[in-house]
Design a protein around this motif. Structure first.
Motif, PDB file in Angstrom:
ATOM      1  N   LYS A 270      -5.797   7.981  -1.198  1.00 60.80           N
ATOM      2  CA  LYS A 270      -5.815   8.013   0.264  1.00 60.80           C
ATOM      3  C   LYS A 270      -7.123   7.393   0.687  1.00 60.80           C
ATOM      4  O   LYS A 270      -8.174   7.854   0.249  1.00 60.80           O
ATOM      5  CB  LYS A 270      -5.790   9.472   0.766  1.00 60.80           C
ATOM      6  N   THR A 271      -7.084   6.401   1.547  1.00 58.80           N
ATOM      7  CA  THR A 271      -8.344   5.817   2.005  1.00 58.80           C
ATOM      8  C   THR A 271      -8.896   6.683   3.140  1.00 58.80           C
ATOM      9  O   THR A 271      -8.168   7.452   3.764  1.00 58.80           O
ATOM     10  CB  THR A 271      -8.125   4.380   2.500  1.00 58.80           C
ATOM     11  N   ASP A 272     -10.206   6.556   3.400  1.00 55.95           N
ATOM     12  CA  ASP A 272     -10.828   7.304   4.497  1.00 55.95           C
ATOM     13  C   ASP A 272     -10.860   8.805   4.271  1.00 55.95           C
ATOM     14  O   ASP A 272     -10.884   9.568   5.240  1.00 55.95           O
ATOM     15  CB  ASP A 272     -10.068   7.047   5.813  1.00 55.95           C
ATOM     16  N   HIS A 273     -10.804   9.242   3.040  1.00 61.94           N
ATOM     17  CA  HIS A 273     -10.902  10.680   2.741  1.00 61.94           C
ATOM     18  C   HIS A 273     -11.936  10.880   1.643  1.00 61.94           C
ATOM     19  O   HIS A 273     -11.695  11.609   0.689  1.00 61.94           O
ATOM     20  CB  HIS A 273      -9.542  11.230   2.309  1.00 61.94           C
ATOM     21  N   GLU A 274     -13.090  10.200   1.777  1.00 60.34           N
ATOM     22  CA  GLU A 274     -14.108  10.298   0.731  1.00 60.34           C
ATOM     23  C   GLU A 274     -14.654  11.721   0.643  1.00 60.34           C
ATOM     24  O   GLU A 274     -14.738  12.425   1.646  1.00 60.34           O
ATOM     25  CB  GLU A 274     -15.248   9.315   1.010  1.00 60.34           C
TER      26      GLU A 274
ATOM     27  N   LEU B 209      -8.369   7.561  -5.265  1.00 61.66           N
ATOM     28  CA  LEU B 209      -8.028   6.271  -4.640  1.00 61.66           C
ATOM     29  C   LEU B 209      -6.706   6.353  -3.898  1.00 61.66           C
ATOM     30  O   LEU B 209      -6.244   5.375  -3.326  1.00 61.66           O
ATOM     31  CB  LEU B 209      -7.935   5.182  -5.724  1.00 61.66           C
TER      32      LEU B 209
ATOM     33  N   ASP C   1       0.586   3.631   2.117  1.00 57.62           N
ATOM     34  CA  ASP C   1       0.990   3.865   3.511  1.00 57.62           C
ATOM     35  C   ASP C   1       2.250   3.085   3.866  1.00 57.62           C
ATOM     36  O   ASP C   1       3.154   3.610   4.523  1.00 57.62           O
ATOM     37  CB  ASP C   1      -0.139   3.457   4.477  1.00 57.62           C
TER      38      ASP C   1
ATOM     39  N   THR D 107       0.832  -1.210   0.000  1.00 56.42           N
ATOM     40  CA  THR D 107       0.000   0.000   0.000  1.00 56.42           C
ATOM     41  C   THR D 107       0.869   1.264   0.000  1.00 56.42           C
ATOM     42  O   THR D 107       2.056   1.223   0.331  1.00 56.42           O
ATOM     43  CB  THR D 107      -0.892   0.077   1.268  1.00 56.42           C
TER      44      THR D 107
ATOM     45  N   HIS E 249      -9.714  14.870  -0.089  1.00 58.56           N
ATOM     46  CA  HIS E 249      -9.878  13.717  -0.982  1.00 58.56           C
ATOM     47  C   HIS E 249      -8.709  13.619  -1.964  1.00 58.56           C
ATOM     48  O   HIS E 249      -8.252  14.627  -2.502  1.00 58.56           O
ATOM     49  CB  HIS E 249     -11.197  13.907  -1.747  1.00 58.56           C
TER      50      HIS E 249
END
Ligand code: AMP
Ligand code: FE
Ligand code: FE
Ligand code: ZN
Length: 290
Positions: free
Chosen positions: A249-253, A247, A146, A144, A244
């Motif tokens: 960064k997750t958790d930044h919708e 795709l 991260d 990932t 945002h």
């Protein structure tokens, strides 16, 4: 009204084109979205066209890489004239620093036995660490983005390479001189609190800082409450936004955090004052149907 004042497209380190981003903002039920790519206005025209087509209000902004007390601070700038000479010179210097850093990061990875080329990290704009991280994922080196940061790219890790960032106080003044308003992005996220204690934020407010990004994924509930109180005491606008990155960064919708309409209006009022005082040809908010 749902208002999201901090998003990225492929012009920096998001994964959507400016058009795709604006279409997604509409689909997410946002009435107002700001495009704030890192250190560039290059996505503004495309985003403005898309906003008119889909009927979303667009605020033209950018997220500027600055430094304060030895730490990186991200400064959101809304509605400045990007051709203002002082602002433009600093943005060019930041972007140049990014450009020369990319080969240095590849060389550092090469020394670790990881072979990536400039083609592997090519993007619509200037490559940064997220693009190197994505290339490491594609090459199967890490799972990932991260993990790529944690193992290789974070400050102190073996492929970290420093780059130019503009002094924060000078940049706040440059944004004002360019007729825009500035808001510190995620001021107390990821260990940044030490660079920006309350007395420093008070000093920045006196220099012309307009707001603090309070509601952001990098702040827990306690930090948000503290920052909201501080914004009130310092007469700063309190914003909220998704940050945002598609795709990337997750958790930044889109719309996961939003800005209250009264705060948004205060921000626009301050921008109008700055624009009038500067005499610069600033960009307008793109408002469909008006
Ligand atoms: P750069 O501007 O090239 O130094 O890259 C900084 C960007 O990388 C930030 O704006 C974030 O979007 C992203 N970033 C920073 N740290 C991380 C992390 N730990 N995981 C994922 N993305 C990160
Ligand atoms: Fe980013
Ligand atoms: Fe940021
Ligand atoms: Zn951001």
């Amino acid at each position: 009204m749902r208002i999201d004042l901090h998003t990225h497209s492929r012009v920096s380190d998001g994964t959507q084109t400016p058009t795709e981003l604006v279409v997604a903002a509409r689909a997410a039920g946002l009435d107002v979205v700001a495009l704030t790519d890192h250190d560039t206005a290059a996505g503004w025209d495309e985003a403005a066209e898309a906003a008119l087509a889909v009927g979303t209000t667009l605020v033209r902004g950018m997220e500027i890489s600055t430094r304060h007390r030895g730490q990186g601070v991200h400064l959101l700038a809304y509605l400045p004239d990007p051709e203002h000479p002082g602002l433009r010179a600093e943005l060019e210097r930041i972007v140049d620093g990014r450009g020369s850093r990319a080969p240095a990061m590849l060389a550092a990875l090469h020394a670790l036995g990881i072979e990536l080329t400039l083609d592997d990290i090519a993007t619509d704009g200037v490559p940064g660490r997220p693009h190197v991280a994505d290339a490491l994922v594609r090459a199967g080196v890490v799972a990932t983005r991260d993990e790529a940061f944690a193992r290789y790219l974070d400050e102190g890790r073996p492929a970290y390479v420093d780059r130019y960032a503009a002094p924060l106080t000078g940049m706040i003044e440059a944004v004002t001189a360019a007729g825009g308003v500035s808001v510190v992005a995620h001021p107390w996220g990821r260990g940044r609190r030490a660079a920006l204690p309350p007395d420093e934020l008070a000093t920045l407010a006196r220099l012309g800082l307009a707001g603090l990004e309070v509601d952001h994924q990098d702040h827990d509930a306690g930090v948000r409450d503290e920052l909201r109180g501080l914004a009130r005491d310092l007469d700063l606008v309190a914003t909220g936004s998704s940050d945002h990155h598609g795709l990337g960064k997750t958790d930044h919708e889109l719309g996961c955090h939003t800005t209250a309409v009264e705060e948004y209006e205060r921000l626009l009022d301050r921008a109008a004052d700055a624009a009038a005082a500067s005499g610069r040809p600033v960009p307008a908010v793109v408002t469909p149907g008006s």
